[in-house]
Write an enzyme that holds these catalytic residues in place. Structure first.
Site, PDB file in Angstrom:
ATOM      1  N   LYS A 189       0.867  -1.189   0.000  1.00 15.95           N
ATOM      2  CA  LYS A 189       0.000   0.000   0.000  1.00 15.95           C
ATOM      3  C   LYS A 189       0.899   1.233   0.000  1.00 15.95           C
ATOM      4  CE  LYS A 189      -2.872   3.274   1.539  1.00 15.95           C
ATOM      5  NZ  LYS A 189      -2.004   4.391   1.132  1.00 15.95           N
ATOM      6  N   GLU A 399       8.385  16.312  15.582  1.00 20.56           N
ATOM      7  CA  GLU A 399       8.958  16.163  14.252  1.00 20.56           C
ATOM      8  C   GLU A 399       8.240  17.117  13.295  1.00 20.56           C
ATOM      9  OE1 GLU A 399       8.170  12.490  12.085  1.00 20.56           O
ATOM     10  OE2 GLU A 399      10.246  12.451  11.431  1.00 20.56           O
TER      11      GLU A 399
HETATM   12  P1  ADP Z   1       2.513  10.935   6.584  1.00 19.25           P
HETATM   13  O1  ADP Z   1       2.122  11.957   7.601  1.00 19.25           O
HETATM   14  O2  ADP Z   1       3.957  10.789   6.365  1.00 19.25           O
HETATM   15  O3  ADP Z   1       1.670  10.953   5.341  1.00 19.25           O
HETATM   16  P2  ADP Z   1       1.042   8.638   7.382  1.00 19.25           P
HETATM   17  O4  ADP Z   1       1.336   7.765   8.541  1.00 19.25           O
HETATM   18  O5  ADP Z   1      -0.247   9.379   7.359  1.00 19.25           O
HETATM   19  O6  ADP Z   1       2.270   9.574   7.310  1.00 19.25           O
HETATM   20  O7  ADP Z   1       1.151   7.841   6.029  1.00 19.25           O
HETATM   21  C1  ADP Z   1       2.041   6.780   5.792  1.00 19.25           C
HETATM   22  C2  ADP Z   1       1.276   5.664   5.122  1.00 19.25           C
HETATM   23  O8  ADP Z   1       0.267   5.204   6.017  1.00 19.25           O
HETATM   24  C3  ADP Z   1       0.545   6.069   3.841  1.00 19.25           C
HETATM   25  O9  ADP Z   1       0.634   5.012   2.904  1.00 19.25           O
HETATM   26  C4  ADP Z   1      -0.866   6.265   4.309  1.00 19.25           C
HETATM   27  O10 ADP Z   1      -1.828   6.085   3.294  1.00 19.25           O
HETATM   28  C5  ADP Z   1      -0.994   5.174   5.356  1.00 19.25           C
HETATM   29  N1  ADP Z   1      -2.060   5.403   6.340  1.00 19.25           N
HETATM   30  C6  ADP Z   1      -2.527   6.592   6.794  1.00 19.25           C
HETATM   31  N2  ADP Z   1      -3.524   6.396   7.677  1.00 19.25           N
HETATM   32  C7  ADP Z   1      -3.707   5.059   7.801  1.00 19.25           C
HETATM   33  C8  ADP Z   1      -4.572   4.215   8.563  1.00 19.25           C
HETATM   34  N3  ADP Z   1      -5.480   4.701   9.382  1.00 19.25           N
HETATM   35  N4  ADP Z   1      -4.432   2.876   8.427  1.00 19.25           N
HETATM   36  C9  ADP Z   1      -3.502   2.356   7.606  1.00 19.25           C
HETATM   37  N5  ADP Z   1      -2.677   3.095   6.856  1.00 19.25           N
HETATM   38  C10 ADP Z   1      -2.760   4.425   6.931  1.00 19.25           C
END
Ligand code: ADP
Length: 495
Positions: A189, A399
Site C-alpha cells: 500500500k 517532528e
Molecule cells: P505521513 O504523515 O507521512 O503521510 P502517514 O502515517 O499518514 O504519514 O502515512 C504513511 C502511510 O500510512 C501512507 O501510505 C498512508 O496512506 C498510510 N495510512 C494513513 N492512515 C492510515 C490508517 N489509518 N491505516 C492504515 N494506513 C494508513
C-alpha cells in the site's frame, strides 16, 4: 548521471492513471473511486490513482494468500528466485530516468537526489537481497547423539507493506526486496500522494517473471485502504514506515483483528551534536545542512535538532544560516536544484505553523520560515534555521518533517547526552568531535538506532536502520531485515 535535456523531454509527458494490481490483473477500484494526483511542482493535476475499497484489499490479500499456499514462489529453487529478482532490478535500471522524473513529478524531491536515493537505492536493494537468497542457511542444534535438532527458516506468509511518500521507491524496496527474497507474498500500500513509481515497478516485477499474486498493489486513502489491510484477518505481518499516529492505529488494528505482527518505523527528532573540538567547522556545517535540508527535510533520519557546544554556537549557527539562505531551492526537475518542493499544501502549512509557534514561544528565526516561489503554483519553503530553542519548546520535541532545523547550545558532554535523549524519539543521531574517546562514549550514550560520527547520513544497505523508543521497532536494510520476514521452525528428530 542524466543530462538536463533528457529530463526536460519527460517533464510534461502524460502519466497513465494508476490502477490496482491484484493477482496479476490491473483493476479499477470496485466502486470506481479515484483520487486526483496533484504535482507539488506546480499544483497541476498529474493523473489519478484508484482508491481501493476494503473488498479490493481483501481480494489482494486472498491473491497473496493463494500464491503463498501453493508455493508458486517460495517453492522455486533459490537460484531461480534470485534470477527473477535480478531481472527485476535490471528492468528498473533500464527505466531509471523515466522513474526518477515520474517520482519527482509525484512528490517533489530534487531530481539529483531522486535518481540516486530513489531509483539507485531500489535497484541496489533488490540486487543485494536477491544475492542473499541462496546464502541463508538454517542451523543444527547441539543435541545429544539420540536426537537431531534442525532449525529451519521459513517465510512468514502474507506481508502487508504500508509505505510513505518521501522516498517511495527506496523505502518501498527496503520492505519488498527482503520480503520477496524470503519467499513471502506481499500486498503493498503506497502513500496516496506518491504511488506512481511503486505501481510501475510492481508491473516490472511481473515482466521479470515474479508469479502473479506474489506482489499485489492497493492504492488509496490510508483511512480506507490502509486501514482495511491493517484489519485483515489474513495478513501475517505488517511492515510500516510513516507517522506515529498511524503506527498506533496499526497496533490497535492488529489487536482488534488477528494479532498480526507489526513493525514500525515512525520517524524522529534526531540530534546532531557538534562539539567545540570539531575538526572542520565549515565542513560540519555543510554536511549538517545537507542532513536536514535535502528533500526539503522530508527524511525520517534528518538531523533536525542541532545541539552545539556553547563556545562555537554562534559561529556554527551563522554558518548554517548562511548555507541555508544560499541553498538553491527550486524546480525539482532542474539538475542544479539542491532542495525541491514540499510534498503538499497541507505539509507546507504544518511546517510554517511549527515555525510560527516556536517564534511565539520565544525562539529566533535566523533564516527562512517562509513560503517561497508561490508564483509557480508549487509548494516551496525556504530552508529554515530556528535558534534559541530550549527543550521546553514544542519545536524541540515535535517532528516537523520539513526544511527546518533548531539550534540549542550545550555546556558539556553530560548536558549534550541529556538533551540528545530528551525527546520521545530514538531513530538517528550525529556526533562531531575530533576526540575518539568522546565519539565512542557518545555512541553508547545516545539512544538512537544509528549514530553518525563526523558525518551525517550516508549509511548504505549493509547496515540496519530502525528506531527505538517511540521511533518504532524492527529493522530495514542489512541481513537483519530478514528477521521480520523469516520465521524459525524447529524439527526435533529422534535418531
Ligand atoms: P505521513 O504523515 O507521512 O503521510 P502517514 O502515517 O499518514 O504519514 O502515512 C504513511 C502511510 O500510512 C501512507 O501510505 C498512508 O496512506 C498510510 N495510512 C494513513 N492512515 C492510515 C490508517 N489509518 N491505516 C492504515 N494506513 C494508513
Amino acid at each position: 548521471m542524466f543530462d538536463q535535456s533528457a529530463i526536460d523531454a519527460l517533464r510534461d509527458a502524460p502519466v497513465t492513471p494508476g490502477r490496482l494490481l491484484i493477482g496479476g490483473d490491473r483493476r479499477e477500484a470496485g466502486d470506481g473511486a479515484t483520487l486526483v494526483v496533484i504535482s507539488p511542482l506546480n499544483g497541476a493535476r498529474l493523473t489519478t490513482i484508484a482508491d481501493a475499497t476494503s473488498e479490493d484489499v481483501e481480494d489482494a490479500v486472498h491473491a497473496a494468500r493463494a500464491a503463498f499456499e501453493d508455493r508458486r514462489w517460495a517453492g522455486q529453487p533459490p537460484a531461480a528466485r534470485k534470477k527473477v529478482l535480478l531481472e527485476w532490478a535490471d528492468l528498473i535500471e533500464r527505466e531509471w530516468l523515466d522513474l526518477a522524473v515520474l517520482g519527482v513529478r509525484d512528490n517533489g524531491t530534487e531530481i539529483a537526489m531522486a535518481g540516486k536515493a530513489e531509483v539507485g537505492s531500489a535497484v541496489g536493494a533488490i540486487r543485494w537481497y536477491a544475492e542473499a537468497i541462496d546464502k541463508i542457511y538454517g542451523e543444527i542444534a547441539p543435541t545429544a547423539d539420540a536426537a537431531l535438532g534442525l532449525i529451519h527458516r521459513e517465510p512468514v506468509g502474507v506481508i502487508g507493506a504500508i509505505v510513505p511518500w518521501n522516498f517511495p521507491l527506496m523505502i518501498g524496496t527496503w520492505k519488498l526486496a527482503p520480503a520477496l527474497a524470503a519467499g513471502n507474498s506481499v500486498v503493498l500500500k503506497p502513500s496516496e500522494t506518491a504511488s506512481l513509481t511503486l505501481i510501475r515497478i510492481a508491473e516490472l516485477a511481473l515482466e521479470a517473471g515474479l508469479p502473479k499474486g506474489v506482489l499485489n498493489v492497493v492504492t488509496g486513502r490510508g483511512a480506507r485502504c490502509g486501514q482495511a489491510l491493517a484489519m485483515s484477518m489474513d495478513v501475517d505481518a505488517l511492515v510500516f514506515t510513516g507517522s506515529g499516529p498511524t503506527g498506533r492505529r496499526l497496533l490497535e488494528a492488529s489487536a482488534k483483528s488477528n494479532l498480526k505482527r507489526v513493525y514500525l518505523e515512525l520517524g524522529g527528532k534526531s540530534p546532531n551534536i557538534v562539539f567545540d573540538d570539531v575538526e572542520d567547522l565549515a565542513e560540519a556545517a555543510k554536511v549538517s545542512a545537507a542532513g536536514i535540508f535535502r528533500n526539503s527535510g522530508q527524511v525520517c533520519v534528518a538531523g533536525s535538532r542541532l545541539l552545539v557546544q556553547k563556545g562555537i554556537a554562534r559561529d556554527f549557527t551563522d554558518a548554517m544560516a548562511r548555507i541555508a539562505s544560499e541553498m538553491r531551492v527550486g524546480d525539482p526537475l532542474d539538475l542544479g536544484t539542491q532542495a525541491g518542493a514540499v510534498s503538499s499544501e497541507g505539509q507546507l502549512a504544518q511546517n510554517l505553523e511549527h515555525v510560527r509557534h516556536a517564534q511565539e514561544q520565544g525562539a529566533t528565526v535566523s533564516t527562512g520560515g517562509t513560503r517561497i516561489m508561490q508564483e509557480t503554483g508549487g509548494t516551496y519553503m525556504a530552508p529554515t534555521v530556528v535558534s534559541d530553542v530550549t527543550p521546553d519548546l514544542r519545536i524541540f520535541n515535535d517532528e516537523v518533517f520539513g526544511p527546518v532545523v533548531t539550534v540549542t547550545p550545550f555546556e558539556d558532554e553530560a548536558e549534550a547526552v541529556l538533551l540528545a535523549n530528551a525527546t520521545e524519539y530514538g531513530l538517528a543521531a550525529g556526533v562531531w568531535t575530533a576526540n575518539l574517546g568522546r565519539a565512542h562514549r557518545m555512541i553508547r550514550a545516545v539512544r538512537a538506532g544509528v549514530v553518525h560520527v563526523n558525518t551525517y547520513g550516508g549509511a548504505d544497505i549493509t547496515v540496519p536502520l530502525g528506531g527505538i523508543k517511540q521511533s518504532g521497532n524492527g529493522h530495514d536494510k542489512s541481513l537483519h531485515a530478514f528477521d521480520k520476514f523469516l520465521d524459525l521452525k524447529t524439527a526435533w528428530i529422534k535418531l
